[in-house]
Write a protein that holds these residues in place. Sequence first.
Motif, PDB file in Angstrom:
ATOM      1  N   CYS A  31       1.204  -1.565  -0.032  1.00 55.22           N
ATOM      2  CA  CYS A  31       0.072   0.121   0.200  1.00 55.22           C
ATOM      3  C   CYS A  31       1.142   1.541  -0.262  1.00 55.22           C
ATOM      4  CB  CYS A  31      -0.597   0.617   1.336  1.00 55.22           C
ATOM      5  SG  CYS A  31      -2.228  -1.129   1.036  1.00 55.22           S
ATOM      6  N   LEU A  32       2.235   1.306   0.335  1.00 57.43           N
ATOM      7  CA  LEU A  32       3.410   2.320   1.048  1.00 57.43           C
ATOM      8  C   LEU A  32       3.405   2.350  -0.729  1.00 57.43           C
ATOM      9  CD1 LEU A  32       4.521   1.819   4.244  1.00 57.43           C
ATOM     10  CD2 LEU A  32       3.761   3.706   4.034  1.00 57.43           C
ATOM     11  N   VAL A  33       3.535   1.183  -1.363  1.00 56.27           N
ATOM     12  CA  VAL A  33       3.902   1.251  -3.090  1.00 56.27           C
ATOM     13  C   VAL A  33       3.198   1.840  -3.787  1.00 56.27           C
ATOM     14  CG1 VAL A  33       4.708   0.091  -5.353  1.00 56.27           C
ATOM     15  CG2 VAL A  33       5.100  -0.491  -2.471  1.00 56.27           C
ATOM     16  N   VAL A  80       5.880   5.056  -8.443  1.00 54.49           N
ATOM     17  CA  VAL A  80       4.713   3.972  -8.249  1.00 54.49           C
ATOM     18  C   VAL A  80       6.115   2.273  -8.772  1.00 54.49           C
ATOM     19  CG1 VAL A  80       3.723   1.562  -8.607  1.00 54.49           C
ATOM     20  CG2 VAL A  80       2.739   4.083  -8.026  1.00 54.49           C
ATOM     21  N   ILE A  81       6.449   2.995 -10.018  1.00 58.60           N
ATOM     22  CA  ILE A  81       8.049   1.462  -9.991  1.00 58.60           C
ATOM     23  C   ILE A  81       9.334   1.740  -9.585  1.00 58.60           C
ATOM     24  CG2 ILE A  81       9.638   2.096 -11.877  1.00 58.60           C
ATOM     25  CD1 ILE A  81       7.125   2.286 -13.983  1.00 58.60           C
ATOM     26  N   GLN A  82       9.623   3.166  -9.071  1.00 54.64           N
ATOM     27  CA  GLN A  82      10.449   3.823  -7.940  1.00 54.64           C
ATOM     28  C   GLN A  82      10.964   3.209  -6.630  1.00 54.64           C
ATOM     29  OE1 GLN A  82      13.214   6.004 -10.913  1.00 54.64           O
ATOM     30  NE2 GLN A  82      13.251   4.388  -9.269  1.00 54.64           N
ATOM     31  N   ARG A  83       9.138   3.542  -6.107  1.00 54.30           N
ATOM     32  CA  ARG A  83       9.456   2.505  -5.061  1.00 54.30           C
ATOM     33  C   ARG A  83       8.906   1.076  -4.896  1.00 54.30           C
ATOM     34  NH1 ARG A  83       5.690   7.388  -4.614  1.00 54.30           N
ATOM     35  NH2 ARG A  83       4.205   6.012  -4.504  1.00 54.30           N
ATOM     36  N   PHE A  84       8.381   0.901  -5.750  1.00 58.25           N
ATOM     37  CA  PHE A  84       8.886  -0.883  -5.781  1.00 58.25           C
ATOM     38  C   PHE A  84       9.702  -1.412  -6.145  1.00 58.25           C
ATOM     39  CE2 PHE A  84       4.719  -3.936  -7.690  1.00 58.25           C
ATOM     40  CZ  PHE A  84       4.986  -4.536  -6.626  1.00 58.25           C
ATOM     41  N   MET A  85      10.919  -1.232  -7.077  1.00 64.42           N
ATOM     42  CA  MET A  85      12.213  -1.627  -6.757  1.00 64.42           C
ATOM     43  C   MET A  85      12.569  -0.932  -5.916  1.00 64.42           C
ATOM     44  SD  MET A  85      13.125   0.890 -10.450  1.00 64.42           S
ATOM     45  CE  MET A  85      14.749   0.439 -10.457  1.00 64.42           C
ATOM     46  N   SER A  86      12.325  -0.030  -5.050  1.00 65.85           N
ATOM     47  CA  SER A  86      13.450   0.387  -3.644  1.00 65.85           C
ATOM     48  C   SER A  86      13.230  -0.492  -2.581  1.00 65.85           C
ATOM     49  CB  SER A  86      12.639   1.850  -2.715  1.00 65.85           C
ATOM     50  OG  SER A  86      13.420   3.109  -4.099  1.00 65.85           O
ATOM     51  N   VAL A 133      11.379  -5.794 -14.753  1.00 60.04           N
ATOM     52  CA  VAL A 133      10.085  -5.962 -14.376  1.00 60.04           C
ATOM     53  C   VAL A 133       9.606  -4.827 -13.335  1.00 60.04           C
ATOM     54  CG1 VAL A 133      10.409  -7.559 -12.999  1.00 60.04           C
ATOM     55  CG2 VAL A 133       8.854  -8.354 -13.837  1.00 60.04           C
ATOM     56  N   TYR A 134       9.660  -4.079 -12.716  1.00 58.73           N
ATOM     57  CA  TYR A 134       8.724  -3.610 -12.175  1.00 58.73           C
ATOM     58  C   TYR A 134       8.112  -2.624 -12.877  1.00 58.73           C
ATOM     59  CZ  TYR A 134      12.113  -5.219  -8.691  1.00 58.73           C
ATOM     60  OH  TYR A 134      12.162  -5.798  -7.677  1.00 58.73           O
ATOM     61  N   ILE A 135       8.476  -2.251 -14.057  1.00 62.90           N
ATOM     62  CA  ILE A 135       7.449  -1.361 -14.962  1.00 62.90           C
ATOM     63  C   ILE A 135       6.682  -2.177 -15.213  1.00 62.90           C
ATOM     64  CG2 ILE A 135       6.912  -0.241 -17.204  1.00 62.90           C
ATOM     65  CD1 ILE A 135       9.555   0.244 -16.879  1.00 62.90           C
ATOM     66  N   PHE A 136       6.461  -3.414 -15.698  1.00 67.94           N
ATOM     67  CA  PHE A 136       4.740  -4.701 -15.397  1.00 67.94           C
ATOM     68  C   PHE A 136       4.163  -4.634 -14.135  1.00 67.94           C
ATOM     69  CE2 PHE A 136       3.636  -8.507 -14.832  1.00 67.94           C
ATOM     70  CZ  PHE A 136       2.340  -8.985 -15.538  1.00 67.94           C
ATOM     71  N   LEU A 137       5.258  -4.924 -13.060  1.00 65.52           N
ATOM     72  CA  LEU A 137       4.458  -4.920 -11.508  1.00 65.52           C
ATOM     73  C   LEU A 137       3.810  -3.883 -10.936  1.00 65.52           C
ATOM     74  CD1 LEU A 137       7.865  -7.167  -9.649  1.00 65.52           C
ATOM     75  CD2 LEU A 137       5.228  -8.165 -11.064  1.00 65.52           C
ATOM     76  N   LEU A 161       9.108   6.932 -23.614  1.00 62.45           N
ATOM     77  CA  LEU A 161      10.662   7.114 -23.413  1.00 62.45           C
ATOM     78  C   LEU A 161      10.706   7.253 -21.697  1.00 62.45           C
ATOM     79  CD1 LEU A 161      10.578  10.320 -25.809  1.00 62.45           C
ATOM     80  CD2 LEU A 161      11.695   7.758 -25.661  1.00 62.45           C
ATOM     81  N   LEU A 162       9.560   6.965 -20.792  1.00 60.69           N
ATOM     82  CA  LEU A 162       9.779   6.772 -19.226  1.00 60.69           C
ATOM     83  C   LEU A 162      11.203   6.315 -19.193  1.00 60.69           C
ATOM     84  CD1 LEU A 162       7.842   7.326 -17.023  1.00 60.69           C
ATOM     85  CD2 LEU A 162       7.502   5.069 -16.643  1.00 60.69           C
ATOM     86  N   GLU A 163      11.790   7.690 -17.895  1.00 57.18           N
ATOM     87  CA  GLU A 163      12.759   7.920 -18.051  1.00 57.18           C
ATOM     88  C   GLU A 163      12.350   6.810 -16.348  1.00 57.18           C
ATOM     89  OE1 GLU A 163      16.664  10.081 -16.156  1.00 57.18           O
ATOM     90  OE2 GLU A 163      15.188  11.500 -15.946  1.00 57.18           O
ATOM     91  N   ILE A 164      13.095   5.847 -16.155  1.00 57.03           N
ATOM     92  CA  ILE A 164      13.332   4.730 -14.494  1.00 57.03           C
ATOM     93  C   ILE A 164      14.506   4.669 -14.364  1.00 57.03           C
ATOM     94  CG2 ILE A 164      12.777   3.385 -13.794  1.00 57.03           C
ATOM     95  CD1 ILE A 164      10.136   4.292 -14.447  1.00 57.03           C
ATOM     96  N   LYS A 165      15.355   5.535 -13.080  1.00 56.25           N
ATOM     97  CA  LYS A 165      16.834   4.841 -12.755  1.00 56.25           C
ATOM     98  C   LYS A 165      16.547   3.931 -12.592  1.00 56.25           C
ATOM     99  CE  LYS A 165      15.835  10.227 -11.616  1.00 56.25           C
ATOM    100  NZ  LYS A 165      16.942  11.371 -10.471  1.00 56.25           N
ATOM    101  N   ALA A 166      17.861   3.682 -12.897  1.00 55.52           N
ATOM    102  CA  ALA A 166      18.827   2.324 -12.592  1.00 55.52           C
ATOM    103  C   ALA A 166      18.921   2.331 -10.552  1.00 55.52           C
ATOM    104  CB  ALA A 166      19.345   1.559 -13.353  1.00 55.52           C
ATOM    105  N   GLU A 167      18.896   3.655 -10.524  1.00 56.84           N
ATOM    106  CA  GLU A 167      19.608   3.554  -8.782  1.00 56.84           C
ATOM    107  C   GLU A 167      18.282   4.028  -8.220  1.00 56.84           C
ATOM    108  OE1 GLU A 167      20.582   2.902  -5.698  1.00 56.84           O
ATOM    109  OE2 GLU A 167      22.357   3.043  -7.154  1.00 56.84           O
ATOM    110  N   ALA A 168      17.951   3.182  -7.554  1.00 55.29           N
ATOM    111  CA  ALA A 168      16.069   3.187  -6.292  1.00 55.29           C
ATOM    112  C   ALA A 168      16.783   3.374  -5.258  1.00 55.29           C
ATOM    113  CB  ALA A 168      15.754   2.075  -7.021  1.00 55.29           C
TER     114      ALA A 168
END
Length: 362
Positions: A31-33, A80-86, A133-137, A161-168
């Motif tokens: 839920c925090l994600v 959301v993707i960044q929080r999921f990755m972290s 995979v976190y984009i899908f999740l 072109l959505l930028e998702i930083k590898a460093e989460a």
Amino acid sequence: MFNVSSYFKVIHKNITGVDWKLPKTLSEGLCLVIYREVKSMVGETFYNKFFNGNNKGRTLYKVVQDEIAEVTFHNYIQQVIQRFMSINYRDNKFDSQAVAKEVLGKIKNATNLSGDIRNGIIQSYRLNYNKNVYIFLAEVLYYTLEIQNNSNTHYIQIDPLLEIKAEAKSVLPWHRLIELEELENYKLSLRTQEVLNLLDEYEVEIITKLATLVITEEDGEEYLYYPSTDEELDLYKKHGIGFNEFRRMKDCELIGVTVENRFDVEYPYLYGFQNDNLVLVISTSEGNNYKVEYKSYSFTQVGKQLLNMAQIETSDSFFTDLALIFKDKIRMESKKIGVFTMEDAQNYEEIDDIDWGKNKTQ
């Protein structure tokens, strides 16, 4: 039927450690994600109900939609993707790829998804399973909440072109207390990571304030003085802290039990406590011995580690105001008590008569 409850259960089935073993803990983390400020808007029973599918998350859905209206869908889903990755850094909570594969199978067989949502999510799996995979999740997490609350929803194509930083590791609220270079030097247990990763912005703000009010006692441990009088409560409120904030820190497992502090003031020994810069020193004259008692909040191991990493300087104004209150509480006929700098405290034995106003640091 594919919904929030079934998605959470797939993740629970594929957990990799003990952090999310309890469904409530897993639900709270996810839920925090979905929404970083979720703790400020739901009760403790919310997570169990949500996980079991008894609560459709209507309030949560509304605030998510409000945020999307403010920042746009693409910026929201990126967060959301960044929080999921972290929160699942290096798959420390669950096997992300195993979850993605199982979720894909459920989506293909779900009867409650419209054609465009099903096809859009399946296409996202194909594009992102190997790339990120976190984009899908994250998309699936969003649409499970969406379809439970909006029967007319449709799939929104994510900007390629959505930028998702590898460093989460720098996106969680508590990370702003610690320099990234410093964070690399600390070995955090999975338990510590779990507690810290669940902190929201408001809780980080509280611990930041409390860190300036820490006292170090004679045993070398760091504590928070327990406010037991109106005057002490007013002092804490002046610095933005009340019992609600203390309670929140207990709920976050950063502070623990209330500790009873008792010591005998005997000639010619010195007693007291300190902060980073100042020392409260108490002594008595020959033939006059006294007992001093007060309470303090202890820090948990997680709380101690966060304080150690954050390295926040304590407040001298709070300390001197607290010392004034403490001075008036001590009923000793013959005593010497004052606040000194660390250097001056070393020469305390040479001071025959303490002038509080002279020695109190402003």
